[in-house]
Design an enzyme around this catalytic site. Sequence first.
Site, short mmCIF file in Angstrom:
data_model
loop_
_atom_site.label_atom_id
_atom_site.label_comp_id
_atom_site.label_asym_id
_atom_site.label_seq_id
_atom_site.Cartn_x
_atom_site.Cartn_y
_atom_site.Cartn_z
N MET A 1 5.11 -5.61 -7.08
CA MET A 1 4.72 -5.01 -5.81
C MET A 1 4.46 -6.10 -4.79
SD MET A 1 4.69 -1.75 -6.52
CE MET A 1 3.71 -0.96 -5.25
N CYS A 2 5.36 -6.25 -3.82
CA CYS A 2 5.19 -7.25 -2.76
C CYS A 2 5.98 -6.78 -1.55
CB CYS A 2 5.72 -8.61 -3.19
SG CYS A 2 5.02 -9.29 -4.70
N THR A 3 5.62 -7.33 -0.40
CA THR A 3 6.38 -7.11 0.82
C THR A 3 6.64 -8.47 1.45
OG1 THR A 3 5.26 -4.98 1.18
CG2 THR A 3 6.45 -5.93 3.05
N ASN A 175 10.38 -4.20 -3.27
CA ASN A 175 10.70 -4.22 -4.70
C ASN A 175 11.78 -3.19 -5.01
OD1 ASN A 175 7.38 -4.34 -4.34
ND2 ASN A 175 8.25 -6.07 -5.44
N ARG A 227 6.81 1.15 1.73
CA ARG A 227 6.49 -0.11 2.39
C ARG A 227 7.70 -0.70 3.11
NH1 ARG A 227 5.77 -3.62 -1.28
NH2 ARG A 227 5.80 -2.35 -3.17
#
Length: 329
Positions: A1-3, A175, A227
Amino acid sequence: MCTSLSYEALDGTKFLARTMDFAFELNGKPTFLPRGYNWLSSLDNKTYNSSYAILGTGAKYGHNYMVADGFNEHGLACAELYFDHEAVYEAAPEEGKINLVSEEFILWVLGHNKSIAELRKNLEDVRIIDSDAGVMGANQPLHWIVTDRTGATYVIEPRGQGLELEEDKVGVMTNTPDYQWHKTNLSNYLGVQTTNFQGMKFGNQEVEKLGQNGTFRLPGGFTAVDRFVRESFVHEVVQKPNTASEAVNTIMHMFDTVRIPKGVNVKDNNTISYTQYEAVLDITNCVMYYTPYSNRTVYKIELTPEMINSGIEPKEFSVDFEQQVKSLN
């Protein structure tokens, strides 16, 4: 989980920035790796010697300092993001190639390439191997976002046929699913706008707007899909900053739309995935800005000419993980 996102201020300053959203405590801190830094491949204990100085978010695991994001002295920047259920690596090492586990890839990218153009050529020699030999233990499914001082941004995704370098014209990555899926999904949100939808008539009933409503179509969850859509919209419409300093502030406000507080995302094993830190990388001026979850202070670290030319040892920069407050009386 990252942006993650790439960005440019009106004065031409280029950036790569990311949130690190993870459940396992990475303990990442701003980390400098000098020219000539030696690191060992987990697959075959082969030693690699970095040609370029690196500044990024890292920690020491076993023999190596590992970085999850960073830039080198020439302004090439890279960040890794989780790519669960999609990453397809090579089954076995290939003779004559650079064989790595996934979490070592950024060390190779930043230590051995000056630009996207050079990376494109050298990428043909790299194989990411499906292996649990890495410092993180279980094989890490990853994909990567890269950019350089030209502002061109690319996504690298492992598809079982080598590594594919695909231009990221949106300038955003999250992701799973893959980048192509995310890009296609934006077609479902063409109705989102910054201005109001006006009232209209239903039969004989006049219905008026209730406050600002142009963004009501934006998804509100913390999934990778939500996101990506939110950050893509904000990336496109946010007021452009004039300078590098203003851009750092703008990017952090952009991340306000996707930052994950502790307790919101709980995994199946009851561990909590949250935004452990934000990193904003000014690749034009070789400056890193870092903010940990527990302290909203912005830490600034510059990759100075002295560090580039004279630094001989890796260095972790200390940050305060307790919230700092400036008293006004």
